[in-house]
Design a protein around this motif. Structure first.
Motif, PDB file in Angstrom:
ATOM      1  N   ASN A  64       0.657  -1.368   0.275  1.00 43.65           N
ATOM      2  CA  ASN A  64       0.486   0.524   0.107  1.00 43.65           C
ATOM      3  C   ASN A  64       0.889   0.931   0.315  1.00 43.65           C
ATOM      4  O   ASN A  64       1.790   2.459   1.028  1.00 43.65           O
ATOM      5  N   TYR A  65       0.661   1.888  -1.213  1.00 43.81           N
ATOM      6  CA  TYR A  65       2.282   2.459  -1.376  1.00 43.81           C
ATOM      7  C   TYR A  65       1.520   3.863  -1.076  1.00 43.81           C
ATOM      8  O   TYR A  65       2.278   5.547  -1.294  1.00 43.81           O
ATOM      9  N   GLY A  66       0.612   4.521  -1.270  1.00 42.79           N
ATOM     10  CA  GLY A  66      -0.085   5.886  -0.628  1.00 42.79           C
ATOM     11  C   GLY A  66      -0.437   6.329  -2.263  1.00 42.79           C
ATOM     12  O   GLY A  66      -0.570   7.783  -1.791  1.00 42.79           O
ATOM     13  N   VAL A  67      -0.066   6.050  -3.422  1.00 42.47           N
ATOM     14  CA  VAL A  67       0.166   7.058  -3.902  1.00 42.47           C
ATOM     15  C   VAL A  67      -0.874   5.910  -5.401  1.00 42.47           C
ATOM     16  O   VAL A  67      -1.458   5.422  -5.533  1.00 42.47           O
ATOM     17  N   SER A  68      -1.228   7.396  -7.032  1.00 43.37           N
ATOM     18  CA  SER A  68      -2.195   7.532  -7.390  1.00 43.37           C
ATOM     19  C   SER A  68      -1.187   6.235  -8.289  1.00 43.37           C
ATOM     20  O   SER A  68      -0.023   6.152  -8.404  1.00 43.37           O
ATOM     21  N   ASP A  69      -2.479   5.430  -9.362  1.00 42.36           N
ATOM     22  CA  ASP A  69      -1.583   4.920 -10.010  1.00 42.36           C
ATOM     23  C   ASP A  69      -0.268   5.564 -11.117  1.00 42.36           C
ATOM     24  O   ASP A  69       0.543   4.978 -12.008  1.00 42.36           O
ATOM     25  N   GLU A  70      -1.001   6.463 -11.270  1.00 38.26           N
ATOM     26  CA  GLU A  70       0.030   7.209 -12.776  1.00 38.26           C
ATOM     27  C   GLU A  70       1.254   7.783 -11.854  1.00 38.26           C
ATOM     28  O   GLU A  70       2.471   8.070 -12.334  1.00 38.26           O
ATOM     29  N   VAL A  71       1.380   8.230 -10.456  1.00 37.60           N
ATOM     30  CA  VAL A  71       2.600   8.305  -9.197  1.00 37.60           C
ATOM     31  C   VAL A  71       3.312   7.523  -9.920  1.00 37.60           C
ATOM     32  O   VAL A  71       4.654   7.822  -9.918  1.00 37.60           O
ATOM     33  N   TYR A  72       2.831   6.813  -9.321  1.00 39.19           N
ATOM     34  CA  TYR A  72       3.680   4.922  -9.414  1.00 39.19           C
ATOM     35  C   TYR A  72       4.198   4.253 -10.323  1.00 39.19           C
ATOM     36  O   TYR A  72       5.234   4.158 -10.816  1.00 39.19           O
ATOM     37  N   GLY A  73       2.725   4.643 -11.639  1.00 40.93           N
ATOM     38  CA  GLY A  73       3.675   4.738 -13.069  1.00 40.93           C
ATOM     39  C   GLY A  73       4.794   5.329 -13.414  1.00 40.93           C
ATOM     40  O   GLY A  73       6.111   4.795 -13.767  1.00 40.93           O
ATOM     41  N   ASN A  74       5.270   6.689 -13.129  1.00 38.33           N
ATOM     42  CA  ASN A  74       6.334   7.463 -13.277  1.00 38.33           C
ATOM     43  C   ASN A  74       7.293   7.172 -13.280  1.00 38.33           C
ATOM     44  O   ASN A  74       8.105   7.508 -13.409  1.00 38.33           O
ATOM     45  N   PHE A  75       7.257   6.909 -11.493  1.00 35.06           N
ATOM     46  CA  PHE A  75       8.709   6.615 -10.833  1.00 35.06           C
ATOM     47  C   PHE A  75       9.252   4.994 -11.509  1.00 35.06           C
ATOM     48  O   PHE A  75      10.285   5.209 -11.971  1.00 35.06           O
ATOM     49  N   ILE A  76       8.201   4.124 -12.233  1.00 30.99           N
ATOM     50  CA  ILE A  76       8.518   2.992 -12.700  1.00 30.99           C
ATOM     51  C   ILE A  76       9.539   3.527 -13.909  1.00 30.99           C
ATOM     52  O   ILE A  76      10.106   3.161 -14.073  1.00 30.99           O
ATOM     53  N   SER A  77       8.792   3.925 -14.727  1.00 28.71           N
ATOM     54  CA  SER A  77       9.190   3.967 -15.821  1.00 28.71           C
ATOM     55  C   SER A  77      10.213   5.610 -16.130  1.00 28.71           C
ATOM     56  O   SER A  77      11.636   5.012 -16.687  1.00 28.71           O
ATOM     57  N   ALA A  78      10.740   6.419 -15.244  1.00 33.48           N
ATOM     58  CA  ALA A  78      11.946   6.911 -14.806  1.00 33.48           C
ATOM     59  C   ALA A  78      13.083   5.963 -14.290  1.00 33.48           C
ATOM     60  O   ALA A  78      13.880   6.199 -14.863  1.00 33.48           O
ATOM     61  N   ALA A  79      12.421   5.192 -13.164  1.00 34.75           N
ATOM     62  CA  ALA A  79      13.613   4.256 -13.230  1.00 34.75           C
ATOM     63  C   ALA A  79      14.462   3.218 -14.087  1.00 34.75           C
ATOM     64  O   ALA A  79      15.144   2.900 -15.004  1.00 34.75           O
ATOM     65  N   TRP A  80      12.717   2.721 -15.310  1.00 28.98           N
ATOM     66  CA  TRP A  80      13.709   1.587 -15.968  1.00 28.98           C
ATOM     67  C   TRP A  80      13.821   2.739 -17.230  1.00 28.98           C
ATOM     68  O   TRP A  80      15.132   2.182 -18.553  1.00 28.98           O
ATOM     69  N   SER A  81      13.819   4.203 -17.531  1.00 26.15           N
ATOM     70  CA  SER A  81      14.907   4.969 -18.860  1.00 26.15           C
ATOM     71  C   SER A  81      16.167   4.740 -18.172  1.00 26.15           C
ATOM     72  O   SER A  81      16.912   4.687 -19.400  1.00 26.15           O
ATOM     73  N   CYS A  82      16.605   4.820 -17.341  1.00 29.86           N
ATOM     74  CA  CYS A  82      17.433   5.433 -16.735  1.00 29.86           C
ATOM     75  C   CYS A  82      19.114   3.617 -17.113  1.00 29.86           C
ATOM     76  O   CYS A  82      19.867   3.410 -17.227  1.00 29.86           O
ATOM     77  N   CYS A  83      17.426   2.376 -16.351  1.00 30.17           N
ATOM     78  CA  CYS A  83      18.266   0.907 -16.917  1.00 30.17           C
ATOM     79  C   CYS A  83      19.110   0.829 -18.217  1.00 30.17           C
ATOM     80  O   CYS A  83      19.204   0.417 -18.668  1.00 30.17           O
ATOM     81  N   GLY A  84      17.342   2.092 -19.157  1.00 28.69           N
ATOM     82  CA  GLY A  84      17.844   1.407 -20.688  1.00 28.69           C
ATOM     83  C   GLY A  84      19.509   2.741 -21.670  1.00 28.69           C
ATOM     84  O   GLY A  84      19.043   1.939 -22.683  1.00 28.69           O
ATOM     85  N   THR A  85      19.722   3.565 -21.216  1.00 31.63           N
ATOM     86  CA  THR A  85      20.580   3.868 -21.582  1.00 31.63           C
ATOM     87  C   THR A  85      21.975   3.520 -21.320  1.00 31.63           C
ATOM     88  O   THR A  85      22.531   2.226 -21.386  1.00 31.63           O
ATOM     89  N   PRO A  86      22.361   3.485 -23.285  1.00 27.59           N
ATOM     90  CA  PRO A  86      24.070   2.986 -23.312  1.00 27.59           C
ATOM     91  C   PRO A  86      25.008   2.181 -22.257  1.00 27.59           C
ATOM     92  O   PRO A  86      25.553   1.434 -22.033  1.00 27.59           O
ATOM     93  N   ALA A  87      25.204   4.090 -21.233  1.00 28.73           N
ATOM     94  CA  ALA A  87      26.307   3.167 -20.409  1.00 28.73           C
ATOM     95  C   ALA A  87      25.783   2.227 -19.100  1.00 28.73           C
ATOM     96  O   ALA A  87      27.098   1.337 -19.226  1.00 28.73           O
ATOM     97  N   VAL A  88      24.071   2.079 -19.016  1.00 24.58           N
ATOM     98  CA  VAL A  88      24.438   1.401 -18.309  1.00 24.58           C
ATOM     99  C   VAL A  88      24.092  -0.564 -19.163  1.00 24.58           C
ATOM    100  O   VAL A  88      23.753  -1.398 -17.789  1.00 24.58           O
ATOM    101  N   THR A  89      23.793  -0.066 -20.193  1.00 21.43           N
ATOM    102  CA  THR A  89      23.438  -1.161 -21.050  1.00 21.43           C
ATOM    103  C   THR A  89      24.849  -2.191 -20.797  1.00 21.43           C
ATOM    104  O   THR A  89      25.819  -1.195 -21.381  1.00 21.43           O
ATOM    105  N   CYS A  90      25.049  -3.378 -20.291  1.00 24.07           N
ATOM    106  CA  CYS A  90      26.319  -3.797 -21.045  1.00 24.07           C
ATOM    107  C   CYS A  90      26.010  -5.497 -21.022  1.00 24.07           C
ATOM    108  O   CYS A  90      26.414  -6.286 -20.323  1.00 24.07           O
TER     109      CYS A  90
END
Length: 90
Positions: A64-90
């Motif tokens: 129970n995170y106490g946030v909307s689906d939009e807030v949660y989705g934005n968090f996950i999207s930002a985290a995954w976008s960082c993981c997909g950068t060429p510098a992080v992909t190994c």
């Protein structure tokens, strides 16, 4: 990291830089001794943990995170976008 005073961009850059450090050290080791010794080529693995761990309030155990689906989705999207950068992909 933002709770520690870093901007989101600074936090992202720190994550990317830590992966770059790993890759540099891995490649030096691999050339110096790893490849010749028959060792397995090391991979750098990471994970996007639960939003509750980010909140640091124990909510990852309750779900129970106490946030909307939009807030949660934005968090996950930002985290995954960082993981997909060429510098992080190994």
């Amino acid at each position: 990291m933002t709770k520690a005073g870093y901007t989101e961009k600074e936090a992202e850059n720190l994550i990317i830089r830590s992966v770059e450090f790993f890759k540099e050290a891995r490649d030096e080791w691999w050339q110096a001794e790893g490849k010749a010794s028959g060792r397995v080529y090391p991979l750098c693995l990471g994970a996007v943990g639960p939003y509750g761990a980010y909140l640091a309030d124990g909510s990852e155990y309750r779900g129970n995170y106490g946030v909307s689906d939009e807030v949660y989705g934005n968090f996950i999207s930002a985290a995954w976008s960082c993981c997909g950068t060429p510098a992080v992909t190994c």
